[in-house]
Design a protein around this motif. Structure first.
Motif, short mmCIF file in Angstrom:
data_model
loop_
_atom_site.label_atom_id
_atom_site.label_comp_id
_atom_site.label_asym_id
_atom_site.label_seq_id
_atom_site.Cartn_x
_atom_site.Cartn_y
_atom_site.Cartn_z
N TYR A 256 -50.36 47.36 -20.40
CA TYR A 256 -49.40 46.99 -21.42
C TYR A 256 -49.85 47.53 -22.77
N VAL A 257 -48.88 47.87 -23.60
CA VAL A 257 -49.20 48.22 -24.96
C VAL A 257 -49.72 46.96 -25.67
N ASP A 258 -50.65 47.16 -26.60
CA ASP A 258 -51.32 46.02 -27.22
C ASP A 258 -50.34 45.02 -27.85
N SER A 259 -49.26 45.51 -28.41
CA SER A 259 -48.35 44.65 -29.14
C SER A 259 -47.60 43.65 -28.25
N VAL A 260 -47.58 43.86 -26.94
CA VAL A 260 -46.87 42.95 -26.06
C VAL A 260 -47.79 42.21 -25.10
N LYS A 261 -49.08 42.47 -25.15
CA LYS A 261 -50.00 41.81 -24.25
C LYS A 261 -49.94 40.29 -24.43
#
Length: 119
Positions: free
Chosen positions: A63-68
């Motif tokens: 996952y991209v960090d912003s949605v983890k």
């Protein structure tokens, strides 16, 4: 004809949830038992398209960090569709979300589904 079809987008308030679905259809996809390379991307106005979530070659997920911690990608039983469950949505998540698949060296994109998060 090969096609990826997204659904589940819409307008939600900040903190709300959405469940996006992507289904692969067409003769070429019927020739395989599963699609190993399937991903979700998104693109906000004026920004580059970015990878949101996908399955790793080894079978894990990324996952991209912003949605983890807020998003979960999963497969349906037919292995030719994917789900993106998004919780605690924020205004920064507003974008067009695209489904992606790769097979036999070719890439396939869905038409996109709009996600709008209102504060």
């Amino acid at each position: 004809q090969a096609q990826l079809a997204e659904s589940g987008g819409g307008l939600v308030q900040a903190g709300g949830s959405l469940r996006l679905s992507c289904v692969a259809s067409g003769d070429i996809f019927k020739t395989v038992s599963s699609l190993n390379v399937m991903r979700w991307y998104r693109q906000a106005p004026g920004k580059q398209r970015e990878l949101v979530a996908g399955f790793l070659p080894g079978g894990g997920t990324a996952y991209v960090d912003s949605v983890k911690g807020r998003c979960t990608i999963s497969r349906n039983n037919n292995k030719k569709s994917i789900i993106l469950q998004m919780d605690n949505l924020q205004s920064e998540d507003t974008a067009v979300y695209y489904c992606y698949a790769a097979l036999w060296g070719d890439e396939y994109w869905g038409q996109g589904t709009q996600v709008t998060v209102a504060s």
